[in-house]
Each structure stands twice: as C-alpha cells, then as structure tokens.
Design a protein around this motif. Structure first.
Motif, PDB file in Angstrom:
ATOM      1  N   SER A  48       0.805  -1.216   0.000  1.00  0.00           N
ATOM      2  CA  SER A  48       0.000   0.000   0.000  1.00  0.00           C
ATOM      3  C   SER A  48       0.836   1.263   0.000  1.00  0.00           C
ATOM      4  O   SER A  48       1.938   1.312   0.510  1.00  0.00           O
ATOM      5  CB  SER A  48      -0.919   0.007   1.224  1.00  0.00           C
ATOM      6  OG  SER A  48      -0.175  -0.029   2.409  1.00  0.00           O
ATOM      7  N   GLY A  49       0.269   2.324  -0.604  1.00  0.00           N
ATOM      8  CA  GLY A  49       0.720   3.694  -0.453  1.00  0.00           C
ATOM      9  C   GLY A  49      -0.533   4.482  -0.113  1.00  0.00           C
ATOM     10  O   GLY A  49      -1.285   4.875  -0.991  1.00  0.00           O
ATOM     11  N   ILE A  50      -0.798   4.670   1.184  1.00  0.00           N
ATOM     12  CA  ILE A  50      -2.070   5.229   1.635  1.00  0.00           C
ATOM     13  C   ILE A  50      -1.940   6.740   1.801  1.00  0.00           C
ATOM     14  O   ILE A  50      -1.013   7.223   2.457  1.00  0.00           O
ATOM     15  CB  ILE A  50      -2.518   4.586   2.960  1.00  0.00           C
ATOM     16  CG1 ILE A  50      -2.477   3.061   2.846  1.00  0.00           C
ATOM     17  CG2 ILE A  50      -3.921   5.035   3.331  1.00  0.00           C
ATOM     18  CD1 ILE A  50      -3.343   2.473   1.756  1.00  0.00           C
ATOM     19  N   ILE A  51      -2.880   7.487   1.222  1.00  0.00           N
ATOM     20  CA  ILE A  51      -2.766   8.936   1.141  1.00  0.00           C
ATOM     21  C   ILE A  51      -3.877   9.635   1.919  1.00  0.00           C
ATOM     22  O   ILE A  51      -4.892   9.031   2.276  1.00  0.00           O
ATOM     23  CB  ILE A  51      -2.784   9.401  -0.330  1.00  0.00           C
ATOM     24  CG1 ILE A  51      -4.161   9.133  -0.961  1.00  0.00           C
ATOM     25  CG2 ILE A  51      -1.683   8.692  -1.128  1.00  0.00           C
ATOM     26  CD1 ILE A  51      -4.308   9.665  -2.373  1.00  0.00           C
ATOM     27  N   ARG A  52      -3.698  10.935   2.165  1.00  0.00           N
ATOM     28  CA  ARG A  52      -4.704  11.755   2.830  1.00  0.00           C
ATOM     29  C   ARG A  52      -6.000  11.790   2.018  1.00  0.00           C
ATOM     30  O   ARG A  52      -5.975  11.828   0.791  1.00  0.00           O
ATOM     31  CB  ARG A  52      -4.189  13.183   3.018  1.00  0.00           C
ATOM     32  CG  ARG A  52      -3.155  13.334   4.089  1.00  0.00           C
ATOM     33  CD  ARG A  52      -2.584  14.741   4.157  1.00  0.00           C
ATOM     34  NE  ARG A  52      -3.612  15.782   4.306  1.00  0.00           N
ATOM     35  CZ  ARG A  52      -3.367  16.996   4.807  1.00  0.00           C
ATOM     36  NH1 ARG A  52      -2.138  17.304   5.212  1.00  0.00           N
ATOM     37  NH2 ARG A  52      -4.333  17.888   4.895  1.00  0.00           N
TER      38      ARG A  52
END
Length: 296
Positions: free
Chosen positions: A20-24
């Motif tokens: 994952s690359g979890i963003i705002r």
C-alpha cells in the motif's frame, strides 16, 4: 458494521499491510504521483518475480540495489484463524520460508529491466530474536547500470525529527476509506516525519525508524510526535516494501531507510481507517558495515 462488511474490510487491511501507499483523504492522488516523478527519486525501482510486481527497490551504485528481505522470501502456507472482537477470520500463515529462485527476479528502473546475479539477505532477518527487524536485501546486478543517478546512503544517526519522503510502487488508497485500496501498481511518494527510533538493536544501534499517519484535523489519531500532518502525509506498505525513505540534507537527497512494514492496529482501523497507524522503515545507518562489506 455487519459481519460480512467487517470481514471485507479486515481482509483488505491484511492485504494492504503488505502492499500500500495510503494517502490523505483531502489531497488529490496526482500530488503524490507528481512528487514520485522527481529525478531525485529515479533510483527507486520495481521488483518483479516472473511477471508479477512484488515490491520496490533502490539503486545504490551501478552494481548494487537495496530492498527489503521479505520481498524475496517465498513460503508454503497453512490455514489459521484470527479472532477480533468475537469475529473469527480465516488467514493463511506462512511456513517453510525460503529464498526465491534468483532466476525469476528482475528489477525495473526507468523502464529498463535489470537481471540479478546475486541476492544477499541480512543474516539476522529470519532469526526469531530479531523478529524480522533486519529486513534488508542487497541485490547484485548482472550488468552494471548507469542510466540513472544512484541514491546516496546516509550513515549519520540523527534521523529523528527529520522530514522525509517515502517512495515505492504498489497499490494506493484513501486513508479514511480502506475499501478504496486497489492494486494500481503506480509509483507513489509521500511525506512524513521520523517520530521515533527503536526496535531490535544491531551492534548497539536501533534498527527501525517510526512514523505515524496523522489526520489533518483529528488529534486523537496522533500516536507519535506532533499531531500536525505533512502536506502530503502518507504511510507505505508492501508493494512499496523495499522502496526508499529519503531526506534532504545539505542540499542533497540521501537514503535513510527501506520500507519494511508494521502490523495493522485493527481497532484504530475500524475507527479512523489508516489514520493513526504506525509505519516502520529499516534504518540504513544501523547497517553501515554490513552494506559496505557486501557492496565492495
């Protein structure tokens, strides 16, 4: 939340722990991909086993690449169960862990496929004592590659409170909506601050860098350091595993960590999504001698 939805979200959480690359939720994803496209991060590549993308890596010289050891471990599995708040979830537990067949491994850097001559896992990685804290692998390329500028390695132990950028390939998703996480296989970069240093000690040096994922308005999500998020606050995970954590010091970008991963706090996940989760990176400075010895 009914049982079916809970299982779906929990299953998603287990998957994104490793990819994952979890963003705002309040920032457009294009801002994150734009940051990742900077030339200073060209050394970050994508790891393939056969034709499947399994992780990320960082070119550190014309001949050598750094990544996470767990990216190159394959195993058999056995069925097990996890119980959370009365709910029972079936999971696949890895057993018989071993190094992947090196002939199946390649690295993709700026569209160029690079074959691997040798993989060296840190000898402490699979030790029960270190509990996976020494999550580093050095890959030697079959043919030297000089088409992009390699990353500079940080040997200083002053990483705490540093403003950092993590870069890797993987799926992406919105922090407060775990169900949006999808395997888009794109290069994502995000910002954070090193809040703490700890973990297993290797020759007297702590081996992990920690940061939490702060919410733009909810201070109750803060676990470490300041509750104020970075403009492109994020946390990384597994498709990003092996990717780089960088900081800019004395006008030069340097590699200070390799994305490793952390267990998901399921109670926090149910309450606030990925906000409040804690991420860890393997600390480059703790492994100076080992890296130098294996990249001569």
């Amino acid at each position: 939340m009914n049982k079916k939805v809970f299982i779906l979200v929990l299953s998603t959480a287990i998957i994104t722990l490793f990819s994952s690359g979890i963003i705002r939720h309040d920032i457009n994803e294009e801002e994150y991909t734009k940051l990742a496209s900077g030339k200073q991060f060209d050394a970050v590549g994508q790891v393939y086993i056969d034709t499947s993308s399994v992780g990320s890596s960082v070119l550190i010289s014309e001949k050598f690449v750094l990544s996470a050891a767990h990216v190159f471990i394959e195993s058999d599995t056995r069925l097990d169960t996890v119980t959370h708040e009365g709910q029972t979830i079936v999971v696949h537990q890895p057993i018989n862990e071993r190094l992947v067949d090196i002939s199946k491994v390649s690295i993709l850097v700026k569209g160029q496929k690079l074959n691997i001559k040798k993989i060296t896992l840190h000898p402490n990685y699979l030790d029960s004592v270190s509990a996976g804290s020494c999550d580093l692998a050095i890959l030697e390329l079959e043919i030297p590659f000089n088409k992009v500028k390699h990353a500079h390695l940080n040997w200083d132990t002053d990483e705490k409170n540093s403003s950092v950028v993590g870069v890797g390939f993987g799926v992406s998703g919105i922090a407060d909506k775990p169900e949006t996480v999808t395997p888009l296989n794109k290069k994502i970069a995000g910002q954070n601050v090193i809040d703490s240093i700890g973990g297993f000690e290797y020759f007297g040096k702590s081996t992990l860098l920690f940061a939490d994922f702060d919410h733009p308005t909810r201070v109750d999500c803060n676990k470490l350091g300041s509750s104020k998020p970075e403009p492109l606050e994020y946390i990384c995970g597994g498709g990003d595993s092996g990717g780089g954590l960088f900081r800019k010091k004395n006008n030069r970008w340097e590699l200070i960590g390799i994305c490793s991963g952390s267990p998901i706090d399921f109670q926090q996940l149910m309450a606030t999504g990925y906000y409040g989760q804690i991420m860890s990176w393997t600390r480059i400075s703790a492994f100076k001698e080992w890296i130098l010895d294996n990249t001569k």
